[in-house]
Write an enzyme that holds these catalytic residues in place. Structure first.
Site, PDB file in Angstrom:
ATOM      1  N   ASP A 370      48.040  54.435  44.960  1.00 49.54           N
ATOM      2  CA  ASP A 370      47.360  53.150  44.718  1.00 49.54           C
ATOM      3  C   ASP A 370      45.857  53.373  44.825  1.00 49.54           C
ATOM      4  O   ASP A 370      45.365  54.053  45.736  1.00 49.54           O
ATOM      5  CB  ASP A 370      47.808  52.099  45.736  1.00 49.54           C
ATOM      6  CG  ASP A 370      47.253  50.729  45.403  1.00 49.54           C
ATOM      7  OD1 ASP A 370      47.846  50.030  44.575  1.00 49.54           O
ATOM      8  OD2 ASP A 370      46.181  50.390  45.971  1.00 49.54           O
ATOM      9  N   ILE A 371      45.107  52.804  43.866  1.00 45.34           N
ATOM     10  CA  ILE A 371      43.645  52.946  43.884  1.00 45.34           C
ATOM     11  C   ILE A 371      43.066  52.024  44.946  1.00 45.34           C
ATOM     12  O   ILE A 371      43.380  50.821  44.991  1.00 45.34           O
ATOM     13  CB  ILE A 371      43.065  52.604  42.499  1.00 45.34           C
ATOM     14  CG1 ILE A 371      43.688  53.508  41.426  1.00 45.34           C
ATOM     15  CG2 ILE A 371      41.550  52.734  42.510  1.00 45.34           C
ATOM     16  CD1 ILE A 371      43.290  53.143  40.009  1.00 45.34           C
ATOM     17  N   GLU A 413      47.280  48.925  39.467  1.00 40.94           N
ATOM     18  CA  GLU A 413      46.611  50.176  39.818  1.00 40.94           C
ATOM     19  C   GLU A 413      47.521  51.113  40.597  1.00 40.94           C
ATOM     20  O   GLU A 413      47.060  52.040  41.259  1.00 40.94           O
ATOM     21  CB  GLU A 413      45.344  49.884  40.636  1.00 40.94           C
ATOM     22  CG  GLU A 413      45.579  49.277  42.014  1.00 40.94           C
ATOM     23  CD  GLU A 413      45.665  47.755  41.998  1.00 40.94           C
ATOM     24  OE1 GLU A 413      46.042  47.205  40.952  1.00 40.94           O
ATOM     25  OE2 GLU A 413      45.363  47.137  43.031  1.00 40.94           O
TER      26      GLU A 413
END
Length: 496
Positions: A370-371, A413
């Protein structure tokens, strides 16, 4: 008597012609008259008998030969050389001798028999010779007919073979083109094309190279006639006969000279004696090249060139459909923005891989990525810049994967990476490389070229260590990723 006859005959021979009178009108005299009448340089000038109705006398009359019942009249004939006495009458013989002039010879008794035998032998010889000539002519005619029959038979057999071959070729070509329409995968279509090239053209070697536009190369897709290692897997568009066909269209080398660079598509070019290649087109674009080759001399005829072009044209259509079909399939399972697999395809592959791991007692690891603070990034720099971050993450993930690994955009994301045959340590190492790469990757924001970095948090889970099902494995990796977030982000956490 024979001596007198010999002297007269010798004199007549010197003159080159003999005039004969026959004494006697019986059947033997008749036969001798017929035989003598056919002898060259000899003529019967008279026939004598006391009976006018004797057979020889009547025959002489029919032939226009002088006949008489008086012996004295025989000796009055000018130029008479010989009298052949066939009367078998001693009285007549005596009268012939009595009235004979010195220039006329008389043959009688055994001499007359000898003349008879010689004439019969001559006649038989002539008849046999005539029969032999007729037989020879008949034999020559028979031989001539036999030769013509043999020639006609050979021509018929050849025509029949050509017809059978043509029918077989038409049938094979029909089946080939029909099969092309039923195949949809590139692998199946290209394999069928090389089958067709070998079957229809009798090609010893055949191959399909497909164009790769990203690096302008032609890559081997299917081959026949030689082991796969004989074919170079990749050739550029500027080399070998394959590149020449890609650039210029149909190319043929009937007699490949040693050292020819056009045969360097083979790892053993010295074995190639003849070759030809033609492009496979999709509209105005060349999508590949069909190659045929042989270890022996071969000059394609116009008909064979037409067939090769026909195969290429039909194959191009099938290949174009296969390429479109494959592209559609790829798009259906691909995230357009990141060019990674989508959520649906990930779960399909995850279920398949989990089943395989359970059946064969193998392990598999999963990474959830996950960003960090991606919403803040979008709010500050805008969604277009956010898209560049997503693409950067995709690129870095791809750089760290093997062929067997599967990466997908899970949503927003979030990304998931499936690592078959990978233990916890290996998966953690992959995750760490991705994290480190992202932490250093410069993202350009704003018109001033400001560079910022964007970190990611990653969770790692393993089957069978952390979960026994696909859903549980995703959940375990997801929980590990959230622990990384809670622990300060920009780090890798392994599920517990």
């Amino acid at each position: 008597m024979e001596e007198r006859a010999g002297s007269a005959a010798l004199m007549a021979t010197r003159n080159g012609h003999i005039s004969i009178a026959i004494a006697g009108g019986g059947l033997r005299a008749t036969s001798v008259l017929r035989l003598l009448n056919d002898v060259d340089n000899l003529s019967v000038v008279a026939v004598y008998d006391t009976v006018r109705s004797a057979p020889a006398v009547r025959l002489a009359d029919d032939l226009g030969i002088f006949t008489t019942t008086e012996i004295s009249e025989l000796y009055q004939i000018g130029g008479l050389d010989l009298v052949l006495d066939l009367s078998e009458d001693s009285a007549i013989h005596d009268m012939l001798e009595a009235e004979r002039s010195s220039s006329v010879g008389i043959v009688t008794g055994a001499g007359a028999e000898l003349v008879w035998d010689l004439l019969i032998a001559k006649k038989r010889s002539e008849e046999q010779e005539k029969i032999f000539v007729e037989l020879q002519v008949a034999y020559d005619k028979i031989r001539s007919h036999e030769r013509r029959l043999q020639s006609s038979k050979e021509a018929l057999e050849k025509a029949n073979e050509e017809l059978e071959g043509r029918l077989a070729e038409i049938f094979f070509t029909h089946e080939f083109f029909k099969a092309l329409t039923t195949f949809s995968s590139i692998e199946d279509v290209t394999s069928l094309i090389v089958d067709g090239a070998n079957g229809i053209l009798g090609a010893e070697i055949s191959a399909i190279y497909l164009f790769a536009p990203e690096d302008w190369t032609l890559r081997l897709c299917a081959s026949q006639g030689r082991p796969e290692e004989t074919f170079r897997p990749v050739v550029t568009v500027s080399e070998t006969i394959i590149g020449a066909a890609f650039r210029d269209g149909f190319v043929q080398q009937s007699d490949v000279q040693p050292g020819s660079e056009l045969a360097d598509w083979s790892t053993r070019p010295e074995e190639i004696r003849s070759q030809a290649a033609t492009p496979l087109r999709s509209g105005d674009s060349v999508v590949g090249v069909l190659l045929i080759a042989s270890a022996t001399f071969r000059d394609l005829t116009h008909a064979e060139r037409d067939r090769l072009q026909g195969i290429a044209n039909q194959s191009s259509l099938a290949l174009q459909n296969a390429l479109l079909h494959e592209e559609l399939e790829r798009l259906s399972v691909t995230d357009r923005l990141t060019d990674l697999y989508n959520h649906g395809y990930l779960h399909q592959r995850l279920d398949e891989e989990m089943e395989r791991c359970q059946r064969f007692d193998h392990e598999m690891s999963l990474i959830m990525l996950d960003i960090d603070d991606f919403k803040k990034f979008n709010d500050r720099y805008g969604h277009p810049k956010g898209d560049t971050v997503l693409k950067a993450v995709s690129g870095i993930i791809k750089q760290n994967l093997r062929e067997i690994d599967v990466a997908a955009r899970y949503g927003g994301e979030e990304f998931v990476i499936m690592l078959p045959e990978t233990d916890i340590a290996g998966a953690a190492a992959v995750a760490e490389r991705i994290r480190a790469s992202m932490a250093q990757y410069p993202h350009i924001t704003g018109d001033g070229g400001e560079r910022v970095t964007q970190t990611v948090s990653l969770g790692v889970a393993n089957y069978p260590t952390h979960a026994s099902t696909a859903a549980a494995l995703v959940e375990a990796a997801d929980q590990a990723m959230y622990r990384a977030k809670r622990a300060g982000k920009n780090q890798v956490v392994v599920a517990s």
